[in-house]
Design a protein around this motif. Structure first.
Motif, short mmCIF file in Angstrom:
data_model
loop_
_atom_site.label_atom_id
_atom_site.label_comp_id
_atom_site.label_asym_id
_atom_site.label_seq_id
_atom_site.Cartn_x
_atom_site.Cartn_y
_atom_site.Cartn_z
N ARG A 274 -18.00 -1.11 5.17
CA ARG A 274 -16.64 -2.16 4.89
C ARG A 274 -16.20 -1.53 3.53
O ARG A 274 -16.67 -1.61 2.52
N LEU A 275 -15.07 -0.97 3.63
CA LEU A 275 -14.56 -0.24 2.39
C LEU A 275 -12.66 -0.88 2.40
O LEU A 275 -11.99 -0.82 3.31
N VAL A 276 -12.77 -1.19 1.05
CA VAL A 276 -11.28 -1.58 0.50
C VAL A 276 -10.92 -0.49 -0.34
O VAL A 276 -11.38 -0.58 -1.64
N LEU A 277 -9.89 0.00 -0.03
CA LEU A 277 -8.98 1.00 -1.27
C LEU A 277 -8.04 0.57 -1.95
O LEU A 277 -7.32 -0.33 -1.30
N PHE A 278 -7.75 0.80 -3.31
CA PHE A 278 -6.81 -0.05 -3.79
C PHE A 278 -6.23 1.22 -4.38
O PHE A 278 -6.96 2.19 -5.24
N GLY A 279 -4.79 1.69 -4.17
CA GLY A 279 -4.38 2.78 -4.61
C GLY A 279 -2.78 2.71 -4.92
O GLY A 279 -2.07 1.81 -4.35
N ASP A 280 -2.14 3.57 -5.54
CA ASP A 280 -0.96 3.91 -5.84
C ASP A 280 -0.12 5.12 -5.09
O ASP A 280 -0.52 6.13 -5.52
N PRO A 281 0.84 4.56 -4.11
CA PRO A 281 1.35 5.74 -3.33
C PRO A 281 2.35 6.55 -4.18
O PRO A 281 2.70 7.60 -3.65
N ALA A 282 2.73 6.15 -5.45
CA ALA A 282 3.85 6.93 -6.14
C ALA A 282 3.11 7.98 -6.95
O ALA A 282 3.62 8.84 -7.58
N GLN A 283 1.84 7.98 -7.04
CA GLN A 283 1.15 8.93 -7.80
C GLN A 283 0.99 10.29 -7.06
O GLN A 283 1.45 10.46 -5.89
N LEU A 284 0.59 11.14 -7.68
CA LEU A 284 0.40 12.67 -7.32
C LEU A 284 -0.86 12.62 -6.26
O LEU A 284 -1.90 12.39 -6.65
#
Length: 508
Positions: free
Chosen positions: A213-223
């Motif tokens: 069970r994995l939840v990713l938190f990320g910013d799609p505007a980064q490199l």
């Protein structure tokens, strides 16, 4: 945690409800605080994506507290506790020490991905103390430790749930109770991963093997990671698996730095127009600075962010010259960046020890002085929980127009470092500093190339990442100049306990 206790934006509330439903289906009922054993073979991968200021970290922190209140055990890199068949666990991870330390400062017990994939092996005698502190055993009697020492450990653990910290309060060093590190053999349960835009496919695969069970938190505007054609691991996830946060959260309103970062989404905005926005913001708000030159004092702890390697090397050379650093040695206080561990496979344990102490690729380090043995250096790892150590080091200082770098510390094998007064924007991802200097001539050069990444002009992605590294003040440097330092380099701001660990390739 009752929903009424939370203040969420509409899209945060929708993400919360979706995740709560997913966790309920996995046997973790946050609303009722009820747990049931995990069902083997039942997996879940979700992603929470949003730009800077959309509330990803706030949502992560509230989810962590809700799972903890529901009875989920928190697994840290320091102590995992006794396994039980019906036990439910959560680990909170970040790709770098700096990113993990940002979460820890907000009360979230985060650690690096590496530290969770490798677990400490405790001395059996001191393992009894860890079990007692974690509520899994009775108060032990340990030869050489007084009742007062155990009381100090207990009092510390009630304030900060860190086993190594509690043992340190009892007068023990890590080398007293951690005898080694081993690769995790059995999977865990739930994993939260912050700064997930930095993950490459191999890391993502490792995490999926460890966390059903994995939840990713990320910013799609980064490199995106180098070699992934501008894609991030969550880009190929189905739309039903992605929870998108659009709204800039109320705590980040009236923030000129984030206003600038989000203005980059306007397709009509060119580089010259963006610089005019920065100049206007600097006139209105001292959190944005239109700078005619690089500040040498800031470079000592907060690197100048650049696009091109040639710019990085020239700025480092100018910084060292302005600080009076000798050509063939380092002075205490110089910043370094870990460039990896250069050890053969037969010294795998030493590699794990170094990486577990924070010397992973990209870690920011301050040079404290020469070690007690040739080739060794005393170092302070910024963001690490136990920051000071002495290690066999290969320190490389690149110079303009020279193919081979100067190496003031040349151990046969060990941790490799580059100078850290300036770094590329790619390397800065996952880190934040109170004040950040962005070298605008490099971004102008990127704009002139006309290059794009995943359909977005490269200069805009670079500018977005660079700007959002600043916590409280952004310096937009528009001239290729360096201001003279106002104070000499030093390490007074890093005062702490003496280095407690000495690692080399030839230790047993």
């Amino acid at each position: 945690m009752a929903r009424s206790e939370l203040i969420l934006s509409d899209d945060q509330a929708e993400a919360w409800d979706r995740l709560a439903a997913e966790f309920a289906g996995q046997g973790i009922d946050m609303a009722e605080g009820a747990l049931s054993p995990a069902v083997e073979g039942k997996a879940m991968v979700m992603a929470v994506v949003g730009k800077a200021g959309s509330g990803k970290t706030m949502l992560l922190g509230n989810l962590y507290r809700a799972l903890q209140e529901a009875g989920v055990d928190i697994v840290s890199a320091d102590w995992e506790g006794r396994r039980r068949k019906d036990r439910r666990t959560l680990a909170i991870l970040a790709p770098t020490n700096k990113a993990a330390s940002v979460l820890r400062l907000r009360g979230v017990p985060a650690t690096t991905i590496h530290r969770i994939l490798y677990t400490p092996v405790y001395d059996p005698q001191y393992e009894k103390i860890a079990e007692w502190l974690a509520g899994q055993g009775t108060r032990p009697v340990i030869e050489g430790l007084t009742d007062q020492a155990l009381d100090r450990a207990f009092a510390f653990y009630q304030q900060v749930a860190s086993i190594p910290g509690a043992l340190a309060a009892a007068g023990l060093k890590g080398s007293d109770f951690i005898k080694g590190w081993k690769r995790r053999e059995e999977p865990l349960d739930v994993g939260f991963v912050d700064e997930a835009s930095m993950l490459d496919e191999r890391q993502f695969d490792d995490l999926r093997e460890t966390f059903p069970r994995l939840v990713l938190f990320g910013d799609p505007a980064q490199l995106a990671p180098v070699g992934q054609s501008g894609e991030m691991v969550f880009d190929r996830m189905g739309e039903t698996r992605k929870l998108i946060l659009h709204r800039i959260h109320r705590q980040t309103q009236d923030n000129p730095i984030l206003d600038l970062a989000h203005a980059l989404a306007d397709d009509r905005l060119g580089f010259e127009g963006f610089e005019e926005m920065i100049r206007d913001a600097a006139r209105r708000d001292d959190r944005v600075v239109w700078a005619e030159r690089v500040d040498a004092d800031l470079m000592a702890r907060s690197p100048v962010l650049v696009w091109r390697n040639v710019t990085r090397v020239k700025l480092i050379t100018a910084f060292r010259t302005a600080q009076g650093a000798p050509d063939f040695d380092l002075i205490p206080g110089e910043p370094l960046i870990c460039d990896g561990i250069e050890l053969p496979l037969k010294h795998r344990k030493k590699r794990i020890d170094l990486e577990a102490r924070g010397l992973i690729k990209g870690a920011q380090v301050i040079y404290l002085g020469a070690g007690n043995r040739p080739g060794f250096a005393k170092l302070h790892v910024l963001g690490a929980e136990d920051p000071q150590l002495s290690a066999a080091s290969i320190i490389k200082i690149e110079k303009p127009d020279e193919e081979e770098p100067f190496i003031p510390h040349a151990a046969t094998m060990g941790a490799a470092f580059l100078h850290g007064a300036a770094v590329t924007i790619h390397k800065a991802q996952g880190s934040q500093w109170p004040e950040v200097q962005v070298f605008a001539p490099d971004l102008w050069a990127a704009a002139q190339t006309g290059r794009s990444e995943a359909g977005v002009p490269l200069w805009k992605r670079l500018a977005y990442v660079a700007i959002t590294r600043a916590e409280s003040r952004l310096h937009w440097v528009v001239r290729n100049r360096l201001g003279l330092p106002r104070r000499p380099l030093g390490v007074e701001d890093l005062r702490g306990p003496a280095p407690a660990l000495s690692l080399s390739a030839d230790q047993g």
